[in-house]
Design a protein around this motif. Structure first.
Motif, PDB file in Angstrom:
ATOM      1  N   TRP A   1       0.838  -1.203   0.000  1.00  0.00           N
ATOM      2  CA  TRP A   1       0.000   0.000   0.000  1.00  0.00           C
ATOM      3  C   TRP A   1       0.876   1.257   0.000  1.00  0.00           C
ATOM      4  CZ3 TRP A   1      -4.633   1.285  -1.277  1.00  0.00           C
ATOM      5  CH2 TRP A   1      -5.179   2.488  -0.865  1.00  0.00           C
ATOM      6  N   ALA A   2       1.936   1.295   0.792  1.00  0.00           N
ATOM      7  CA  ALA A   2       2.824   2.467   0.853  1.00  0.00           C
ATOM      8  C   ALA A   2       3.551   2.655  -0.470  1.00  0.00           C
ATOM      9  CB  ALA A   2       3.822   2.310   2.004  1.00  0.00           C
ATOM     10  N   THR A   3       3.999   1.569  -1.048  1.00  0.00           N
ATOM     11  CA  THR A   3       4.683   1.652  -2.345  1.00  0.00           C
ATOM     12  C   THR A   3       3.743   2.167  -3.425  1.00  0.00           C
ATOM     13  OG1 THR A   3       6.041  -0.221  -1.681  1.00  0.00           O
ATOM     14  CG2 THR A   3       6.051   0.361  -4.022  1.00  0.00           C
ATOM     15  N   THR A   4       2.511   1.678  -3.420  1.00  0.00           N
ATOM     16  CA  THR A   4       1.515   2.124  -4.393  1.00  0.00           C
ATOM     17  C   THR A   4       1.222   3.613  -4.228  1.00  0.00           C
ATOM     18  OG1 THR A   4       0.533  -0.083  -4.297  1.00  0.00           O
ATOM     19  CG2 THR A   4      -0.765   1.634  -5.338  1.00  0.00           C
ATOM     20  N   LEU A   5       1.078   4.077  -2.976  1.00  0.00           N
ATOM     21  CA  LEU A   5       0.825   5.505  -2.739  1.00  0.00           C
ATOM     22  C   LEU A   5       2.003   6.359  -3.196  1.00  0.00           C
ATOM     23  CD1 LEU A   5      -0.988   5.592   0.734  1.00  0.00           C
ATOM     24  CD2 LEU A   5      -1.943   6.069  -1.517  1.00  0.00           C
ATOM     25  N   GLN A   6       3.231   5.925  -2.934  1.00  0.00           N
ATOM     26  CA  GLN A   6       4.405   6.682  -3.378  1.00  0.00           C
ATOM     27  C   GLN A   6       4.458   6.736  -4.905  1.00  0.00           C
ATOM     28  OE1 GLN A   6       7.785   4.839  -1.590  1.00  0.00           O
ATOM     29  NE2 GLN A   6       7.604   5.988   0.336  1.00  0.00           N
ATOM     30  N   LEU A   7       4.169   5.623  -5.549  1.00  0.00           N
ATOM     31  CA  LEU A   7       4.154   5.589  -7.009  1.00  0.00           C
ATOM     32  C   LEU A   7       3.073   6.509  -7.562  1.00  0.00           C
ATOM     33  CD1 LEU A   7       5.381   4.304  -9.532  1.00  0.00           C
ATOM     34  CD2 LEU A   7       3.679   2.483  -9.340  1.00  0.00           C
ATOM     35  N   LEU A   8       1.902   6.509  -6.924  1.00  0.00           N
ATOM     36  CA  LEU A   8       0.808   7.389  -7.357  1.00  0.00           C
ATOM     37  C   LEU A   8       1.194   8.860  -7.215  1.00  0.00           C
ATOM     38  CD1 LEU A   8      -2.140   7.504  -8.316  1.00  0.00           C
ATOM     39  CD2 LEU A   8      -2.814   7.585  -5.910  1.00  0.00           C
ATOM     40  N   HIS A   9       1.830   9.209  -6.080  1.00  0.00           N
ATOM     41  CA  HIS A   9       2.270  10.602  -5.889  1.00  0.00           C
ATOM     42  C   HIS A   9       3.348  10.986  -6.907  1.00  0.00           C
ATOM     43  CE1 HIS A   9      -0.076  11.551  -2.361  1.00  0.00           C
ATOM     44  NE2 HIS A   9       0.358  10.460  -1.733  1.00  0.00           N
TER      45      HIS A   9
ATOM     46  N   LEU B   1       3.713   9.751  -9.950  1.00  0.00           N
ATOM     47  CA  LEU B   1       3.041   9.916 -11.250  1.00  0.00           C
ATOM     48  C   LEU B   1       2.269  11.224 -11.325  1.00  0.00           C
ATOM     49  CD1 LEU B   1       1.799   6.278 -11.970  1.00  0.00           C
ATOM     50  CD2 LEU B   1       3.597   7.535 -13.149  1.00  0.00           C
ATOM     51  N   LYS B   2       1.598  11.587 -10.209  1.00  0.00           N
ATOM     52  CA  LYS B   2       0.878  12.873 -10.192  1.00  0.00           C
ATOM     53  C   LYS B   2       1.843  14.039 -10.364  1.00  0.00           C
ATOM     54  CE  LYS B   2      -3.213  11.864  -7.415  1.00  0.00           C
ATOM     55  NZ  LYS B   2      -3.905  12.154  -6.138  1.00  0.00           N
ATOM     56  N   HIS B   3       2.974  13.967  -9.674  1.00  0.00           N
ATOM     57  CA  HIS B   3       3.976  15.044  -9.777  1.00  0.00           C
ATOM     58  C   HIS B   3       4.530  15.133 -11.201  1.00  0.00           C
ATOM     59  CE1 HIS B   3       7.056  17.845  -8.569  1.00  0.00           C
ATOM     60  NE2 HIS B   3       7.990  17.049  -9.073  1.00  0.00           N
ATOM     61  N   ALA B   4       4.807  13.980 -11.815  1.00  0.00           N
ATOM     62  CA  ALA B   4       5.315  13.979 -13.193  1.00  0.00           C
ATOM     63  C   ALA B   4       4.271  14.529 -14.153  1.00  0.00           C
ATOM     64  CB  ALA B   4       5.724  12.563 -13.597  1.00  0.00           C
ATOM     65  N   ALA B   5       3.008  14.165 -13.957  1.00  0.00           N
ATOM     66  CA  ALA B   5       1.940  14.675 -14.823  1.00  0.00           C
ATOM     67  C   ALA B   5       1.797  16.182 -14.670  1.00  0.00           C
ATOM     68  CB  ALA B   5       0.629  13.970 -14.505  1.00  0.00           C
ATOM     69  N   GLN B   6       1.886  16.681 -13.430  1.00  0.00           N
ATOM     70  CA  GLN B   6       1.790  18.125 -13.201  1.00  0.00           C
ATOM     71  C   GLN B   6       2.967  18.853 -13.854  1.00  0.00           C
ATOM     72  OE1 GLN B   6       1.572  18.515  -8.970  1.00  0.00           O
ATOM     73  NE2 GLN B   6      -0.657  18.165  -8.864  1.00  0.00           N
ATOM     74  N   THR B   7       4.147  18.296 -13.720  1.00  0.00           N
ATOM     75  CA  THR B   7       5.335  18.914 -14.325  1.00  0.00           C
ATOM     76  C   THR B   7       5.207  18.942 -15.843  1.00  0.00           C
ATOM     77  OG1 THR B   7       6.663  18.073 -12.503  1.00  0.00           O
ATOM     78  CG2 THR B   7       7.843  18.829 -14.454  1.00  0.00           C
ATOM     79  N   PHE B   8       4.783  17.851 -16.427  1.00  0.00           N
ATOM     80  CA  PHE B   8       4.602  17.791 -17.881  1.00  0.00           C
ATOM     81  C   PHE B   8       3.519  18.777 -18.328  1.00  0.00           C
ATOM     82  CE2 PHE B   8       2.544  15.888 -21.639  1.00  0.00           C
ATOM     83  CZ  PHE B   8       3.614  15.934 -22.504  1.00  0.00           C
ATOM     84  N   HIS B   9       2.419  18.842 -17.583  1.00  0.00           N
ATOM     85  CA  HIS B   9       1.344  19.775 -17.935  1.00  0.00           C
ATOM     86  C   HIS B   9       1.824  21.222 -17.837  1.00  0.00           C
ATOM     87  CE1 HIS B   9      -2.711  21.262 -18.458  1.00  0.00           C
ATOM     88  NE2 HIS B   9      -2.622  21.956 -17.338  1.00  0.00           N
ATOM     89  N   ARG B  10       2.589  21.540 -16.768  1.00  0.00           N
ATOM     90  CA  ARG B  10       3.121  22.880 -16.600  1.00  0.00           C
ATOM     91  C   ARG B  10       4.062  23.240 -17.749  1.00  0.00           C
ATOM     92  NH1 ARG B  10       6.509  22.886 -12.039  1.00  0.00           N
ATOM     93  NH2 ARG B  10       5.047  21.419 -11.153  1.00  0.00           N
ATOM     94  N   TYR B  11       4.935  22.301 -18.149  1.00  0.00           N
ATOM     95  CA  TYR B  11       5.856  22.537 -19.268  1.00  0.00           C
ATOM     96  C   TYR B  11       5.081  22.774 -20.564  1.00  0.00           C
ATOM     97  CZ  TYR B  11       9.192  21.438 -22.949  1.00  0.00           C
ATOM     98  OH  TYR B  11       9.953  21.472 -24.087  1.00  0.00           O
TER      99      TYR B  11
END
Length: 178
Positions: free
Chosen positions: A21-29, A31-41
């Motif tokens: 569960w902790a690994t999945t949450l870290q992976l989800l966070h 991915l969200k950060h990467a998506a936000q960075t890509f969207h911002r770029y």
């Protein structure tokens, strides 16, 4: 004994679920950060290409001088980019023009060399006719090479004589051919 092993297995199962569960949450966070960075770029890149820039209205007093300076700088930077591209294209055009001139010069040189090769046997034959030839016992290589050019020169000489009206100067077998 089975009860203790059962509790140990249950504790390990719960621990494994928490790790997953902790690994999945870290992976989800992540991915969200990467998506936000890509969207911002992507938004920044699209904002650079979009014209005109519309400023939102605010109730505060705006510094119109600062805004006009920033707009002026943006216009000048875009004009410089256009001028750089124009200069680059101009340099490419000049390079291609020079290349074309070099090709034309090579063609002219080839034409002149071909004309020189046409004229050269007549010059060589005129020189050889002026000097009496001495025949040596051994045939030299240059005599073999110049043999073809002297035949051509003789034919040119005979053709000139025929055109002047001195057709009798040609041998009988040559008169029949012409």
């Amino acid at each position: 004994m089975n009860f203790i092993f059962g509790i140990i297995l249950l504790a390990m199962f719960i621990l494994a679920l928490r790790v997953i569960w902790a690994t999945t949450l870290q992976l989800l966070h992540a991915l969200k950060h990467a998506a936000q960075t890509f969207h911002r770029y992507r938004v920044q890149r699209l904002a650079r290409n979009r014209l005109p820039v519309i400023m939102p209205r605010s109730r505060e007093d705006l510094d119109w001088l600062a805004i006009s300076d920033s707009v002026r700088q943006e216009i000048q930077s875009r004009n410089r980019e256009t001028n750089r591209e124009l200069e680059r294209l101009e340099l490419q055009y000049q390079a291609k023009q020079k290349t074309i001139k070099l090709y034309e010069a090579d063609i002219e040189i080839a034409k002149l060399e071909r004309e020189l090769l046409k004229i050269k046997p007549t010059i060589v034959s005129a020189e050889t006719e002026a000097k009496p030839r001495r025949r040596s016992k051994k045939a030299t290589e240059s005599a073999m090479v110049d043999d073809k050019s002297t035949k051509t020169a003789q034919q040119v000489f005979q053709l000139r004589e025929a055109l002047k009206g001195n057709a009798n100067a040609l041998p009988v077998n040559q008169q029949a051919r012409h």
